[in-house]
Motif scaffolding. Sequence first.
Motif, PDB file in Angstrom:
ATOM      1  N   ARG A   1      13.637  15.966   3.288  1.00 48.63           N
ATOM      2  CA  ARG A   1      12.374  16.716   3.379  1.00 48.63           C
ATOM      3  C   ARG A   1      11.808  16.989   1.992  1.00 48.63           C
ATOM      4  O   ARG A   1      10.620  16.763   1.731  1.00 48.63           O
ATOM      5  CB  ARG A   1      12.626  18.038   4.108  1.00 48.63           C
ATOM      6  CG  ARG A   1      11.446  18.995   4.138  1.00 48.63           C
ATOM      7  CD  ARG A   1      11.918  20.399   4.451  1.00 48.63           C
ATOM      8  NE  ARG A   1      12.824  20.887   3.422  1.00 48.63           N
ATOM      9  CZ  ARG A   1      13.744  21.829   3.622  1.00 48.63           C
ATOM     10  NH1 ARG A   1      13.915  22.361   4.814  1.00 48.63           N
ATOM     11  NH2 ARG A   1      14.514  22.217   2.612  1.00 48.63           N
ATOM     12  N   ASP A   2      12.643  17.473   1.079  1.00 46.95           N
ATOM     13  CA  ASP A   2      12.173  17.827  -0.258  1.00 46.95           C
ATOM     14  C   ASP A   2      11.723  16.594  -1.035  1.00 46.95           C
ATOM     15  O   ASP A   2      10.735  16.643  -1.785  1.00 46.95           O
ATOM     16  CB  ASP A   2      13.267  18.565  -1.024  1.00 46.95           C
ATOM     17  CG  ASP A   2      13.615  19.916  -0.389  1.00 46.95           C
ATOM     18  OD1 ASP A   2      12.796  20.413   0.414  1.00 46.95           O
ATOM     19  OD2 ASP A   2      14.688  20.460  -0.697  1.00 46.95           O
ATOM     20  N   GLU A   3      12.441  15.481  -0.872  1.00 50.69           N
ATOM     21  CA  GLU A   3      12.063  14.261  -1.582  1.00 50.69           C
ATOM     22  C   GLU A   3      10.745  13.703  -1.036  1.00 50.69           C
ATOM     23  O   GLU A   3       9.902  13.212  -1.810  1.00 50.69           O
ATOM     24  CB  GLU A   3      13.174  13.215  -1.476  1.00 50.69           C
ATOM     25  CG  GLU A   3      14.418  13.575  -2.275  1.00 50.69           C
ATOM     26  CD  GLU A   3      15.440  12.452  -2.305  1.00 50.69           C
ATOM     27  OE1 GLU A   3      15.147  11.358  -1.764  1.00 50.69           O
ATOM     28  OE2 GLU A   3      16.535  12.660  -2.875  1.00 50.69           O
ATOM     29  N   LEU A   4      10.544  13.779   0.262  1.00 48.06           N
ATOM     30  CA  LEU A   4       9.276  13.332   0.850  1.00 48.06           C
ATOM     31  C   LEU A   4       8.135  14.221   0.394  1.00 48.06           C
ATOM     32  O   LEU A   4       7.023  13.754   0.118  1.00 48.06           O
ATOM     33  CB  LEU A   4       9.376  13.341   2.374  1.00 48.06           C
ATOM     34  CG  LEU A   4      10.238  12.259   3.008  1.00 48.06           C
ATOM     35  CD1 LEU A   4      10.489  12.567   4.481  1.00 48.06           C
ATOM     36  CD2 LEU A   4       9.590  10.883   2.866  1.00 48.06           C
ATOM     37  N   ASP A   5       8.398  15.514   0.314  1.00 48.91           N
ATOM     38  CA  ASP A   5       7.364  16.458  -0.107  1.00 48.91           C
ATOM     39  C   ASP A   5       6.928  16.197  -1.547  1.00 48.91           C
ATOM     40  O   ASP A   5       5.765  16.394  -1.901  1.00 48.91           O
ATOM     41  CB  ASP A   5       7.887  17.888   0.047  1.00 48.91           C
ATOM     42  CG  ASP A   5       6.798  18.928  -0.099  1.00 48.91           C
ATOM     43  OD1 ASP A   5       5.690  18.719   0.439  1.00 48.91           O
ATOM     44  OD2 ASP A   5       7.022  19.955  -0.762  1.00 48.91           O
ATOM     45  N   ALA A   6       7.882  15.745  -2.374  1.00 49.13           N
ATOM     46  CA  ALA A   6       7.575  15.501  -3.785  1.00 49.13           C
ATOM     47  C   ALA A   6       7.024  14.101  -4.041  1.00 49.13           C
ATOM     48  O   ALA A   6       6.536  13.825  -5.140  1.00 49.13           O
ATOM     49  CB  ALA A   6       8.837  15.704  -4.623  1.00 49.13           C
ATOM     50  N   ALA A   7       7.074  13.224  -3.050  1.00 44.28           N
ATOM     51  CA  ALA A   7       6.604  11.849  -3.246  1.00 44.28           C
ATOM     52  C   ALA A   7       5.090  11.808  -3.379  1.00 44.28           C
ATOM     53  O   ALA A   7       4.372  12.724  -2.960  1.00 44.28           O
ATOM     54  CB  ALA A   7       7.057  10.972  -2.083  1.00 44.28           C
ATOM     55  N   SER A   8       4.590  10.714  -3.925  1.00 43.95           N
ATOM     56  CA  SER A   8       3.154  10.573  -4.184  1.00 43.95           C
ATOM     57  C   SER A   8       2.370  10.480  -2.889  1.00 43.95           C
ATOM     58  O   SER A   8       2.824   9.911  -1.892  1.00 43.95           O
ATOM     59  CB  SER A   8       2.902   9.323  -5.027  1.00 43.95           C
ATOM     60  OG  SER A   8       3.625   9.382  -6.231  1.00 43.95           O
ATOM     61  N   SER A   9       1.167  11.039  -2.895  1.00 43.56           N
ATOM     62  CA  SER A   9       0.274  10.950  -1.745  1.00 43.56           C
ATOM     63  C   SER A   9      -0.496   9.643  -1.728  1.00 43.56           C
ATOM     64  O   SER A   9      -0.921   9.166  -0.679  1.00 43.56           O
ATOM     65  CB  SER A   9      -0.710  12.123  -1.760  1.00 43.56           C
ATOM     66  OG  SER A   9      -0.025  13.346  -1.658  1.00 43.56           O
ATOM     67  N   GLY A  62       0.783  -1.224   0.000  1.00 38.86           N
ATOM     68  CA  GLY A  62       0.000   0.000   0.000  1.00 38.86           C
ATOM     69  C   GLY A  62       0.812   1.271   0.000  1.00 38.86           C
ATOM     70  O   GLY A  62       0.249   2.367  -0.049  1.00 38.86           O
ATOM     71  N   VAL A  63       2.128   1.171   0.064  1.00 42.83           N
ATOM     72  CA  VAL A  63       2.986   2.358   0.084  1.00 42.83           C
ATOM     73  C   VAL A  63       3.420   2.681  -1.349  1.00 42.83           C
ATOM     74  O   VAL A  63       3.882   1.795  -2.068  1.00 42.83           O
ATOM     75  CB  VAL A  63       4.211   2.122   0.974  1.00 42.83           C
ATOM     76  CG1 VAL A  63       5.198   3.289   0.860  1.00 42.83           C
ATOM     77  CG2 VAL A  63       3.782   1.940   2.422  1.00 42.83           C
ATOM     78  N   PRO A  64       3.266   3.941  -1.786  1.00 39.32           N
ATOM     79  CA  PRO A  64       3.682   4.296  -3.149  1.00 39.32           C
ATOM     80  C   PRO A  64       5.138   3.941  -3.408  1.00 39.32           C
ATOM     81  O   PRO A  64       5.986   4.060  -2.524  1.00 39.32           O
ATOM     82  CB  PRO A  64       3.461   5.817  -3.197  1.00 39.32           C
ATOM     83  CG  PRO A  64       2.438   6.093  -2.153  1.00 39.32           C
ATOM     84  CD  PRO A  64       2.676   5.087  -1.067  1.00 39.32           C
ATOM     85  N   ALA A  65       5.396   3.511  -4.635  1.00 42.47           N
ATOM     86  CA  ALA A  65       6.750   3.078  -4.981  1.00 42.47           C
ATOM     87  C   ALA A  65       7.765   4.194  -4.807  1.00 42.47           C
ATOM     88  O   ALA A  65       8.899   3.958  -4.361  1.00 42.47           O
ATOM     89  CB  ALA A  65       6.773   2.567  -6.421  1.00 42.47           C
ATOM     90  N   ASP A  66       7.398   5.446  -5.148  1.00 45.65           N
ATOM     91  CA  ASP A  66       8.384   6.521  -5.037  1.00 45.65           C
ATOM     92  C   ASP A  66       8.637   6.892  -3.572  1.00 45.65           C
ATOM     93  O   ASP A  66       9.746   7.268  -3.204  1.00 45.65           O
ATOM     94  CB  ASP A  66       7.974   7.741  -5.859  1.00 45.65           C
ATOM     95  CG  ASP A  66       6.607   8.285  -5.481  1.00 45.65           C
ATOM     96  OD1 ASP A  66       5.864   7.602  -4.748  1.00 45.65           O
ATOM     97  OD2 ASP A  66       6.270   9.402  -5.931  1.00 45.65           O
ATOM     98  N   LEU A  67       7.633   6.768  -2.702  1.00 43.38           N
ATOM     99  CA  LEU A  67       7.853   7.007  -1.279  1.00 43.38           C
ATOM    100  C   LEU A  67       8.783   5.938  -0.710  1.00 43.38           C
ATOM    101  O   LEU A  67       9.691   6.240   0.076  1.00 43.38           O
ATOM    102  CB  LEU A  67       6.516   7.017  -0.533  1.00 43.38           C
ATOM    103  CG  LEU A  67       6.596   7.138   1.000  1.00 43.38           C
ATOM    104  CD1 LEU A  67       7.363   8.390   1.403  1.00 43.38           C
ATOM    105  CD2 LEU A  67       5.196   7.143   1.613  1.00 43.38           C
ATOM    106  N   HIS A  68       8.567   4.690  -1.113  1.00 37.57           N
ATOM    107  CA  HIS A  68       9.456   3.607  -0.681  1.00 37.57           C
ATOM    108  C   HIS A  68      10.890   3.885  -1.131  1.00 37.57           C
ATOM    109  O   HIS A  68      11.842   3.712  -0.359  1.00 37.57           O
ATOM    110  CB  HIS A  68       8.968   2.283  -1.258  1.00 37.57           C
ATOM    111  CG  HIS A  68       9.874   1.120  -0.972  1.00 37.57           C
ATOM    112  ND1 HIS A  68       9.967   0.518   0.262  1.00 37.57           N
ATOM    113  CD2 HIS A  68      10.756   0.464  -1.779  1.00 37.57           C
ATOM    114  CE1 HIS A  68      10.853  -0.470   0.215  1.00 37.57           C
ATOM    115  NE2 HIS A  68      11.339  -0.526  -1.007  1.00 37.57           N
ATOM    116  N   ALA A  69      11.043   4.356  -2.376  1.00 39.67           N
ATOM    117  CA  ALA A  69      12.386   4.621  -2.895  1.00 39.67           C
ATOM    118  C   ALA A  69      13.070   5.745  -2.119  1.00 39.67           C
ATOM    119  O   ALA A  69      14.278   5.700  -1.884  1.00 39.67           O
ATOM    120  CB  ALA A  69      12.303   4.981  -4.380  1.00 39.67           C
ATOM    121  N   VAL A  70      12.308   6.758  -1.720  1.00 43.21           N
ATOM    122  CA  VAL A  70      12.880   7.858  -0.920  1.00 43.21           C
ATOM    123  C   VAL A  70      13.456   7.311   0.387  1.00 43.21           C
ATOM    124  O   VAL A  70      14.575   7.655   0.790  1.00 43.21           O
ATOM    125  CB  VAL A  70      11.813   8.928  -0.632  1.00 43.21           C
ATOM    126  CG1 VAL A  70      12.306   9.913   0.428  1.00 43.21           C
ATOM    127  CG2 VAL A  70      11.453   9.685  -1.909  1.00 43.21           C
TER     128      VAL A  70
END
Length: 531
Positions: free
Chosen positions: A259-267, A231-239
């Motif tokens: 911080r910036d990478e988390l902010d840009a990750a998918s919701s 259930g976790v977005p792939a880009d959030l996992h990659a961050v």
Amino acid sequence: MQLPGLVDLTPLGQGGFATVYRARQVQLDREVAVKIDNRVLQTERDRRRFLREAHAAARLSGHPHVVSVHDANFTPQGTPYLVMELCTGGSLSDLARREGPLPADRVRKLGVQLADALAAAHAEGVLHRDIKPGNILLDRYGTAKLADFGLAALLDAEGSSTVTRDALSPSYAPPEAFAMAQPSAAADVYSLAATLYDLLAGKPPRPVPWPIESFDHLGVVLRSPVPPVAGVPADLHAVLVRALDPEATSRTASAARLRDELDAASSTPQVQYGGPPPPPGPPYQPGPRVPQNHPGAPYQSVPRNHPGNQSHPGLPNQQGVPNQPQVPNQPHHSGPQYQSGPPPQYVTQAPRRRNPALVAGAALLVVALAVGTWLVVRHNNNGKKNAANSTTSAGTTTKAADKTPPPRLKECATGMCIAEPTCYHGINSTGGQASTARRAGDCSIEHYWEAFSGGWLSGAIPKVDSDDLAKAPEVVGICTAAAMKANTRPNVDTSTWTITAVGFADGDRNYFHCLASEPDAGEVTTSAFGS
């Protein structure tokens, strides 16, 4: 227990090293939290470090995601304590026990807030060193706040930073911490990422069995892959995986970057792990491991006019990992697998006989070429020197007169100011030679000296010690108490600090930094200068 200005102390909780009390601050008639450590700081140096780090932590109190520090002192028994903002919502650890794993978007937003708080702390030269769900508190409005800034100095007091005394939170500590590396901002980034992963998965990314079975087993655990969470977005996992790289040099570069990478990750998840497979792509690969005994590993220097002027064995190399002890270098999970077998066989050949005449002729040819090359180089160098002298005598602008600021400096109202916190371990002075200083990787690493100003030198670095350099005509008007005061951070008093100067080379130009140090303070881990 009686503490000045505090009444009605009631225990709230107890951990391995401290007890937290609810209390009322009489002067302001407000409820506060009082964290009293049970370790007695035996040396004056440790007491000064604790108060200095508590003062630095107090400067972070304006950040909305940092628990405010109101006061710091020592009990009559000599144990340190902090008076802090009272957060009545418990910790993220409590929240996770009540609610289980948290939704991905909630964790992502928490990560943005906490990484911003951590970036603010690192900008002040303050490390946390023990980020975990239990050290992130919720106030009465549900706002998450990093707690326990100011207690980092206690982890070094009386050797309590050793693994055997459980100063680490093993499943949230980076691999280099187990090798007793100097604490760093990169270690805080790892711990925050491990905390966020725990909130998503209900367990740390690499659970460390404690006590450890062996260092071999520990090495395998610390380099194991980070499993995806359903259930976790792939880009959030990659961050998070980037921030959890076992190699500090390959990890997400800073808390601000995280911080910036988390902010840009998918919701919301574009791809559910366990559902349709993601499109093929190259897997994330950690960066190469840098050998810990590489030739560029620095050595430790200490100032000649500071107490405790002695060698320091076991200091970290450029990656912040000390030479000994080391966690065994385990093969990475994504690397190739090697099969053991018999050792390779090497075949030697009998030396071939050489013609003496040919050998002699070749030797003469080499000598002739060397002499010819030396004559050409000498001729060219003389030509360059003459051209340079001619240019200077003609009044042409030289590089030394270039208005570009020297390294790590910028133009400001007082001339040149330090552009970012820049600190040095110590100053080496040898008779008849120019003093030298080795720069710390960042100001959160223990250091004696901090740069506040500087400038270009018109010629070679004078072969004098640092105090004599500070008195040189083109230096004395720059390395001044007035310039130091103008470049000092708010709420920091540097009026009694000692000033000196050290020269450095930058290609074919030379420059100097004005350095300052608080007398009798010993090594510190905060920064008084730089934006």
